[in-house]
Design a protein around this motif. Structure first.
Motif, PDB file in Angstrom:
ATOM      1  N   LEU A 173       2.897  -1.418   4.622  1.00  0.00           N
ATOM      2  CA  LEU A 173       1.718  -2.261   4.686  1.00  0.00           C
ATOM      3  C   LEU A 173       1.734  -3.190   3.484  1.00  0.00           C
ATOM      4  O   LEU A 173       1.739  -2.728   2.332  1.00  0.00           O
ATOM      5  N   VAL A 174       1.761  -4.493   3.745  1.00  0.00           N
ATOM      6  CA  VAL A 174       1.895  -5.491   2.699  1.00  0.00           C
ATOM      7  C   VAL A 174       0.550  -6.189   2.493  1.00  0.00           C
ATOM      8  O   VAL A 174      -0.075  -6.658   3.440  1.00  0.00           O
ATOM      9  N   VAL A 175       0.098  -6.225   1.258  1.00  0.00           N
ATOM     10  CA  VAL A 175      -1.124  -6.956   0.908  1.00  0.00           C
ATOM     11  C   VAL A 175      -0.695  -8.312   0.378  1.00  0.00           C
ATOM     12  O   VAL A 175      -0.114  -8.407  -0.712  1.00  0.00           O
ATOM     13  N   ASP A 176      -0.947  -9.365   1.138  1.00  0.00           N
ATOM     14  CA  ASP A 176      -0.542 -10.719   0.763  1.00  0.00           C
ATOM     15  C   ASP A 176      -1.734 -11.650   0.895  1.00  0.00           C
ATOM     16  O   ASP A 176      -2.243 -11.864   2.005  1.00  0.00           O
ATOM     17  N   GLY A 177      -2.203 -12.155  -0.245  1.00  0.00           N
ATOM     18  CA  GLY A 177      -3.375 -13.039  -0.215  1.00  0.00           C
ATOM     19  C   GLY A 177      -4.644 -12.315   0.195  1.00  0.00           C
ATOM     20  O   GLY A 177      -5.512 -12.928   0.838  1.00  0.00           O
ATOM     21  N   GLY A 178      -4.749 -11.039  -0.121  1.00  0.00           N
ATOM     22  CA  GLY A 178      -5.940 -10.272   0.230  1.00  0.00           C
ATOM     23  C   GLY A 178      -5.949  -9.781   1.644  1.00  0.00           C
ATOM     24  O   GLY A 178      -6.923  -9.192   2.110  1.00  0.00           O
ATOM     25  N   VAL A 179      -4.874 -10.037   2.393  1.00  0.00           N
ATOM     26  CA  VAL A 179      -4.796  -9.624   3.802  1.00  0.00           C
ATOM     27  C   VAL A 179      -3.653  -8.626   3.950  1.00  0.00           C
ATOM     28  O   VAL A 179      -2.578  -8.804   3.405  1.00  0.00           O
ATOM     29  N   VAL A 180      -3.885  -7.536   4.715  1.00  0.00           N
ATOM     30  CA  VAL A 180      -2.884  -6.518   4.931  1.00  0.00           C
ATOM     31  C   VAL A 180      -2.071  -6.842   6.181  1.00  0.00           C
ATOM     32  O   VAL A 180      -2.631  -7.128   7.237  1.00  0.00           O
ATOM     33  N   HIS A 181      -0.735  -6.768   6.013  1.00  0.00           N
ATOM     34  CA  HIS A 181       0.168  -7.009   7.130  1.00  0.00           C
ATOM     35  C   HIS A 181       1.074  -5.793   7.281  1.00  0.00           C
ATOM     36  O   HIS A 181       1.429  -5.147   6.295  1.00  0.00           O
ATOM     37  N   CYS A 186      -6.300  -8.171  10.677  1.00  0.00           N
ATOM     38  CA  CYS A 186      -5.725  -9.178   9.795  1.00  0.00           C
ATOM     39  C   CYS A 186      -4.559  -9.883  10.431  1.00  0.00           C
ATOM     40  O   CYS A 186      -4.176 -10.967  10.021  1.00  0.00           O
ATOM     41  N   SER A 187      -3.941  -9.257  11.407  1.00  0.00           N
ATOM     42  CA  SER A 187      -2.782  -9.884  12.054  1.00  0.00           C
ATOM     43  C   SER A 187      -3.180 -10.673  13.283  1.00  0.00           C
ATOM     44  O   SER A 187      -2.355 -11.172  14.002  1.00  0.00           O
ATOM     45  N   GLY A 188      -4.487 -10.722  13.540  1.00  0.00           N
ATOM     46  CA  GLY A 188      -4.951 -11.551  14.637  1.00  0.00           C
ATOM     47  C   GLY A 188      -5.096 -10.836  15.944  1.00  0.00           C
ATOM     48  O   GLY A 188      -5.429 -11.455  16.949  1.00  0.00           O
ATOM     49  N   ALA A 203      -4.748   2.407  -7.822  1.00  0.00           N
ATOM     50  CA  ALA A 203      -3.968   3.609  -7.542  1.00  0.00           C
ATOM     51  C   ALA A 203      -3.443   3.638  -6.114  1.00  0.00           C
ATOM     52  O   ALA A 203      -2.562   4.438  -5.794  1.00  0.00           O
ATOM     53  N   ASP A 204      -3.987   2.777  -5.252  1.00  0.00           N
ATOM     54  CA  ASP A 204      -3.590   2.791  -3.848  1.00  0.00           C
ATOM     55  C   ASP A 204      -2.503   1.785  -3.514  1.00  0.00           C
ATOM     56  O   ASP A 204      -2.016   1.757  -2.382  1.00  0.00           O
ATOM     57  N   VAL A 205      -2.138   0.928  -4.467  1.00  0.00           N
ATOM     58  CA  VAL A 205      -1.136  -0.099  -4.204  1.00  0.00           C
ATOM     59  C   VAL A 205      -0.071  -0.064  -5.286  1.00  0.00           C
ATOM     60  O   VAL A 205      -0.276   0.478  -6.371  1.00  0.00           O
ATOM     61  N   ALA A 206       1.086  -0.628  -4.961  1.00  0.00           N
ATOM     62  CA  ALA A 206       2.181  -0.722  -5.927  1.00  0.00           C
ATOM     63  C   ALA A 206       2.899  -2.038  -5.701  1.00  0.00           C
ATOM     64  O   ALA A 206       3.108  -2.453  -4.561  1.00  0.00           O
ATOM     65  N   ALA A 207       3.264  -2.705  -6.804  1.00  0.00           N
ATOM     66  CA  ALA A 207       3.964  -3.984  -6.713  1.00  0.00           C
ATOM     67  C   ALA A 207       5.435  -3.756  -6.421  1.00  0.00           C
ATOM     68  O   ALA A 207       6.060  -2.843  -6.966  1.00  0.00           O
ATOM     69  N   ALA A 208       5.961  -4.597  -5.540  1.00  0.00           N
ATOM     70  CA  ALA A 208       7.396  -4.535  -5.263  1.00  0.00           C
ATOM     71  C   ALA A 208       8.169  -5.079  -6.457  1.00  0.00           C
ATOM     72  O   ALA A 208       7.703  -5.972  -7.162  1.00  0.00           O
ATOM     73  N   VAL A 212       0.869  -1.178   0.000  1.00  0.00           N
ATOM     74  CA  VAL A 212       0.000   0.000   0.000  1.00  0.00           C
ATOM     75  C   VAL A 212       0.905   1.227   0.000  1.00  0.00           C
ATOM     76  O   VAL A 212       1.702   1.403   0.907  1.00  0.00           O
ATOM     77  N   HIS A 213       0.800   2.050  -1.043  1.00  0.00           N
ATOM     78  CA  HIS A 213       1.702   3.206  -1.083  1.00  0.00           C
ATOM     79  C   HIS A 213       0.997   4.517  -0.839  1.00  0.00           C
ATOM     80  O   HIS A 213       1.601   5.572  -0.876  1.00  0.00           O
ATOM     81  N   ARG A 214      -0.315   4.468  -0.567  1.00  0.00           N
ATOM     82  CA  ARG A 214      -1.009   5.649  -0.065  1.00  0.00           C
ATOM     83  C   ARG A 214      -2.336   5.185   0.505  1.00  0.00           C
ATOM     84  O   ARG A 214      -2.844   4.121   0.162  1.00  0.00           O
ATOM     85  N   PHE A 215      -2.909   5.980   1.420  1.00  0.00           N
ATOM     86  CA  PHE A 215      -4.176   5.611   2.009  1.00  0.00           C
ATOM     87  C   PHE A 215      -5.273   5.681   0.964  1.00  0.00           C
ATOM     88  O   PHE A 215      -5.306   6.601   0.127  1.00  0.00           O
TER      89      PHE A 215
END
Length: 327
Positions: free
Chosen positions: A315-323, A27-29, A46-51, A8-11
């Motif tokens: 903030l990492v989006v992995d499998g539809g879950v933010v970490h 999401c982190s329990g 527009a709210d996310v960017a791939a590493a 996530v590179h911006r809110f």
């Protein structure tokens, strides 16, 4: 192909940072009290960017204007009136090309007079030589005295000296006369013209500026610690404010041997080839000097990095879950 998570590179527009934080906690329990988990947040492209991966190494940053490496201010070398001004701003010129002429009657007259004096001295020497030859023959025949011979020899020596003096004056006057012609000191372009034909100039007055923008140079300032790692020949990657999506390659040309007494900064000169003339000189540029070995690393946009109380995180989006991940 290596798969990298999405950051996530911006809110998300209209989404509070507190909701994002709550989403991370959910999401982190981590329990957010006895209340139900907050609703999911929909993130647009527009709210996310791939590493991605890139070569990352130790670099030193420099910035400044990209100016032509060769800049010559052409000045009048004699006083007079500008005539036959043949070039203007943007004119292409070659080394030795005549650009203008300074009309200086006094200088021209002196050169012509000096040339005439040389001719006169040559003629006087020729006469003295003939007289000396005649005196030697007469002395050998016993028809003249030794005093007459010595007189002829002295006259000949004086004529030789007069010719040498006349030639020296002629060389000096000729050099001054040659300075009435203004020639280009290098191959390049005229970047500035400060006089018009018919204007009067004094010796050392500026007339034109000639530049060669086929090699551009950036003069930057770096700290003494960074300067210790900069070496001539190191690769430099340039970006321009006017061309933000392109990068250009150059090298370190020179490093000042002494730090500035006022700033304690060290001057670094980096050069960028510009044979095609694609880059207009004078633009502001940023350069990264590669001072160390590079390694493949995972990179994300700087806008994806956030600062927490103790350290930076993304903030990492992995499998539809933010970490939340510390970096």
């Amino acid at each position: 192909m290596i798969s990298h998570p999405t950051y996530v590179h911006r809110f998300a527009r209209g989404v509070s940072p507190l909701i994002i934080a709550a989403l991370v906690a959910a999401c982190s329990g981590t329990k957010a009290g006895d209340t139900a988990a907050p609703p999911a947040v929909l993130l647009s492209a527009a709210d996310v960017a791939a590493a991605t991966t890139a070569d990352i190494g130790a670099t030193v940053l420099v910035s400044g204007a990209l100016d032509p490496a060769d800049v010559v201010r052409v000045r009048a070398q004699v006083a007079g009136t500008i005539r036959d001004l043949r070039v203007d701003r943007g004119s292409r010129v070659s080394h030795g090309q005549e650009l203008a002429r300074v009309e200086a009657q006094g200088v021209t007259s002196q050169a012509e007079g000096a040339k005439a004096n040389v001719a006169s001295a040559e003629a006087a020497l020729a006469v003295a030589t003939q007289r000396l030859d005649a005196a030697r023959r007469l002395f050998a025949a016993g028809a003249t005295s030794q005093i007459d011979l010595k007189t002829a020899e002295a006259a000949h020596n004086a004529a030789v000296a007069q010719l040498a003096a006349a030639r020296a004056v002629n060389a000096s006057a000729g050099e001054a006369a040659s300075r009435t012609t203004i020639r280009s000191p290098l191959d390049g372009w005229v970047s500035e013209r400060v006089v018009e034909s018919g204007e009067s100039v004094k010796s050392d007055d500026p007339v034109l500026t000639v530049v060669d923008p086929r090699t551009l140079e950036l003069k930057g300032q770096v700290g003494a610690v960074d300067a210790a790692h900069v070496r001539v020949g190191q690769k430099v990657t340039f970006t321009l404010d006017a061309m933000p999506l392109q990068s250009f390659s150059g090298t370190v040309a020179r490093v000042d041997p002494v730090a500035s007494a006022a700033t304690r900064q060290v001057g670094v000169f980096v050069q960028l080839p510009n044979a095609s003339g694609k880059i207009v000189a004078g633009q502001f540029a940023h350069g990264r000097i590669r001072t160390g070995a590079t390694t493949k690393s995972v990179v994300v946009p700087v806008t994806a990095v956030r600062m927490g109380d103790m350290n930076a995180y993304v903030l990492v989006v992995d499998g539809g879950v933010v970490h939340r991940r510390t970096v």
